[in-house]
Design an enzyme around this catalytic site. Structure first.
Site, PDB file in Angstrom:
ATOM      1  N   LYS A  38       0.823  -1.209   0.000  1.00 45.67           N
ATOM      2  CA  LYS A  38       0.000   0.000   0.000  1.00 45.67           C
ATOM      3  C   LYS A  38       0.860   1.263   0.000  1.00 45.67           C
ATOM      4  CE  LYS A  38      -4.288   1.644   1.879  1.00 45.67           C
ATOM      5  NZ  LYS A  38      -4.682   2.090   0.562  1.00 45.67           N
ATOM      6  N   GLY A  43       6.482   0.737   5.838  1.00 44.86           N
ATOM      7  CA  GLY A  43       7.376  -0.182   5.126  1.00 44.86           C
ATOM      8  C   GLY A  43       7.438   0.101   3.640  1.00 44.86           C
ATOM      9  N   CYS A  44       6.301   0.403   3.053  1.00 48.27           N
ATOM     10  CA  CYS A  44       6.243   0.667   1.611  1.00 48.27           C
ATOM     11  C   CYS A  44       6.940   1.980   1.258  1.00 48.27           C
ATOM     12  CB  CYS A  44       4.791   0.669   1.136  1.00 48.27           C
ATOM     13  SG  CYS A  44       3.990  -0.940   1.361  1.00 48.27           S
ATOM     14  N   THR A  45       6.818   2.956   2.131  1.00 50.48           N
ATOM     15  CA  THR A  45       7.508   4.229   1.903  1.00 50.48           C
ATOM     16  C   THR A  45       9.014   4.033   2.014  1.00 50.48           C
ATOM     17  OG1 THR A  45       5.601   5.490   2.685  1.00 50.48           O
ATOM     18  CG2 THR A  45       7.741   6.612   2.708  1.00 50.48           C
ATOM     19  N   ALA A  48      10.137   2.227  -1.205  1.00 51.74           N
ATOM     20  CA  ALA A  48      10.107   3.099  -2.378  1.00 51.74           C
ATOM     21  C   ALA A  48      11.225   4.142  -2.315  1.00 51.74           C
ATOM     22  CB  ALA A  48       8.746   3.784  -2.493  1.00 51.74           C
TER      23      ALA A  48
END
Length: 152
Positions: A38, A43-45, A48
């Site tokens: 998401k 974690g995704c930030t 990325a």
């Protein structure tokens, strides 16, 4: 899940810029295809931004980085602008491509999984890294594999 040595399934999705991305059109260059749960979650930030910070290294290794989640194009656009991401994010609304790549769900099947595929110039899967908790390790692992492929 797909196995190393198999051809990467072709797909077509829209990028944050509204451009059509087709995997098959990337032949001749390696692709780091990463599926993440998401936009704008911790974690995704981190993942990325780690890809962003090392993006030039991937370009120097002849590879394109592509992120995929089920978030909308609008969500991807905000995420891209907020974190100045130089690579495309693809909106896989409905999870069709995630299913095509057989990306497993995580946390008792609640969350979409975090899996990175390194695909070589011929379109063959050379490496698969599956880890929800080690988000930034996806970046270092993909880079290591690309370096090994160049040395081969």
């Amino acid at each position: 899940m797909l196995n190393v040595g198999q051809p990467a399934p072709d797909f077509t999705l829209k990028t944050t810029a509204g451009v059509t991305f087709r995997l098959q059109e990337q032949r001749g260059r390696a692709v780091v295809l990463y599926f993440y749960p998401k936009d704008d979650t911790p974690g995704c930030t981190a993942q990325a931004c780690s890809f962003r910070d090392q993006y030039q290294d991937f370009q120097d290794l002849g590879a394109e980085v592509v992120g995929i989640s089920s978030d909308s194009e609008a969500s991807h656009q905000k995420f891209t602008e907020k974190h100045r991401l130089p690579f495309p994010l693809l909106a896989d609304e409905g999870g069709r491509v995630r299913k095509l790549y057989e990306v497993p769900r995580a946390l008792l099947g609640i969350l979409p999984g975090r899996v990175t595929f390194v695909i070589d110039k011929e379109g063959v899967v050379q490496y698969i890294f599956n880890s929800m908790n080690r988000a930034t390790d996806h970046v270092s692992e993909a880079k290591r594999v690309l370096q090994e492929l160049q040395g081969a």
